[in-house]
Design a protein around this motif. Structure first.
Motif, short mmCIF file in Angstrom:
data_model
loop_
_atom_site.label_atom_id
_atom_site.label_comp_id
_atom_site.label_asym_id
_atom_site.label_seq_id
_atom_site.Cartn_x
_atom_site.Cartn_y
_atom_site.Cartn_z
N LYS A 108 1.12 -28.43 -22.22
CA LYS A 108 2.50 -28.07 -22.57
C LYS A 108 2.60 -26.80 -23.41
O LYS A 108 3.32 -26.74 -24.40
CB LYS A 108 3.18 -29.22 -23.29
N GLY A 109 1.85 -25.79 -23.02
CA GLY A 109 1.94 -24.50 -23.68
C GLY A 109 1.10 -24.35 -24.93
O GLY A 109 1.19 -23.33 -25.61
N PHE A 110 0.29 -25.34 -25.27
CA PHE A 110 -0.57 -25.27 -26.44
C PHE A 110 -2.03 -25.44 -26.04
O PHE A 110 -2.35 -26.13 -25.08
CB PHE A 110 -0.20 -26.34 -27.47
N THR A 111 -2.91 -24.79 -26.80
CA THR A 111 -4.35 -24.88 -26.56
C THR A 111 -5.04 -25.25 -27.87
O THR A 111 -4.80 -24.62 -28.90
CB THR A 111 -4.91 -23.53 -26.07
N LEU A 112 -5.88 -26.28 -27.80
CA LEU A 112 -6.71 -26.67 -28.94
C LEU A 112 -8.08 -26.05 -28.73
O LEU A 112 -8.69 -26.24 -27.67
CB LEU A 112 -6.82 -28.20 -29.02
N GLN A 113 -8.54 -25.28 -29.72
CA GLN A 113 -9.81 -24.59 -29.61
C GLN A 113 -10.70 -24.89 -30.82
O GLN A 113 -10.20 -25.26 -31.88
CB GLN A 113 -9.59 -23.07 -29.57
N GLN A 114 -12.02 -24.70 -30.60
CA GLN A 114 -12.97 -24.82 -31.70
C GLN A 114 -13.79 -23.54 -31.76
O GLN A 114 -14.29 -23.07 -30.73
CB GLN A 114 -13.89 -26.03 -31.54
N ASN A 115 -13.95 -22.98 -32.95
CA ASN A 115 -14.73 -21.77 -33.14
C ASN A 115 -16.21 -22.11 -32.98
O ASN A 115 -16.70 -23.06 -33.59
CB ASN A 115 -14.45 -21.17 -34.52
N ILE A 116 -16.91 -21.34 -32.16
CA ILE A 116 -18.32 -21.66 -31.88
C ILE A 116 -19.24 -21.37 -33.05
O ILE A 116 -20.33 -21.92 -33.12
CB ILE A 116 -18.83 -20.95 -30.61
N ASP A 136 -11.02 -30.22 -39.91
CA ASP A 136 -11.03 -31.65 -39.61
C ASP A 136 -10.62 -31.90 -38.16
O ASP A 136 -9.48 -31.64 -37.77
CB ASP A 136 -10.08 -32.37 -40.56
N GLU A 137 -11.54 -32.42 -37.36
CA GLU A 137 -11.30 -32.66 -35.94
C GLU A 137 -10.16 -33.64 -35.70
O GLU A 137 -9.32 -33.44 -34.82
CB GLU A 137 -12.58 -33.19 -35.27
N ASN A 138 -10.10 -34.70 -36.50
CA ASN A 138 -9.03 -35.69 -36.33
C ASN A 138 -7.66 -35.10 -36.64
O ASN A 138 -6.69 -35.37 -35.93
CB ASN A 138 -9.29 -36.92 -37.21
N ASP A 139 -7.57 -34.29 -37.70
CA ASP A 139 -6.30 -33.64 -38.03
C ASP A 139 -5.87 -32.71 -36.90
O ASP A 139 -4.70 -32.64 -36.55
CB ASP A 139 -6.41 -32.84 -39.33
N LYS A 145 -1.46 -33.44 -30.62
CA LYS A 145 -0.65 -34.49 -30.00
C LYS A 145 0.81 -34.37 -30.41
O LYS A 145 1.72 -34.49 -29.59
CB LYS A 145 -1.20 -35.87 -30.36
N GLN A 146 1.05 -34.11 -31.69
CA GLN A 146 2.43 -33.94 -32.18
C GLN A 146 3.10 -32.74 -31.51
O GLN A 146 4.25 -32.84 -31.07
CB GLN A 146 2.44 -33.72 -33.68
#
Length: 150
Positions: A108-116, A136-139, A145-146
């Protein structure tokens, strides 16, 4: 990564950053608001830089290849995330994360990323605007999700 790790890592790279920019110790000390004696102590790893000095280095030398190899493409973002523990509002446009980031989810137009390199998380939108960052991965998952359920 936490504040102490960042202080330690940046302190160990201060001389390389200075040399990369072609600065003398006097010039680097002046730019950072330090005495030359303090800079020498940091460069010889006899002491660590203060948090304020690390923030200044990350801000004033954010284009440094040495810093980017240490922290990824956004040294200032990492510093800001550590200082505030998380960022939860639209903050500045990013380059989209093609090099330093692993995409974990897109929806929905958002991307969750993690810095390598730093392993911190961020959420960006389709225009590469950063909405959220945390270690924090859970946050990160909860905020993703929100944002995608709106």
């Amino acid at each position: 990564m936490d504040k102490e790790e960042l202080i330690n890592d940046v302190s160990q790279k201060m001389k390389l950053i200075r040399v990369e920019y072609g600065y003398t110790q006097n010039r680097m000390a002046d730019v950072l608001g330090l005495s030359k004696k303090t800079l020498v102590q940091i460069e010889k790893e006899r002491t660590s830089a203060s948090w304020t000095t690390v923030v200044a280095v990350c801000a004033l030398f954010q284009d440094s290849e040495v810093l980017k190899n240490l922290l990824g493409d956004a040294p200032l973002e990492i510093t800001e995330t550590i200082a505030h523990q998380e960022i939860d509002h639209p903050v500045g446009k990013t380059m989209g994360g093609k090099v330093w980031w692993t995409t974990l989810r897109e929806e929905k137009g958002f991307t969750l990323q993690q810095n390598i390199i730093s392993q911190h998380y961020r959420i960006i939108d389709n225009e590469f605007q950063r909405w959220f960052s945390t270690f924090d991965e859970n946050d990160a998952a909860m905020r993703f999700k929100q944002l995608t359920n709106k």
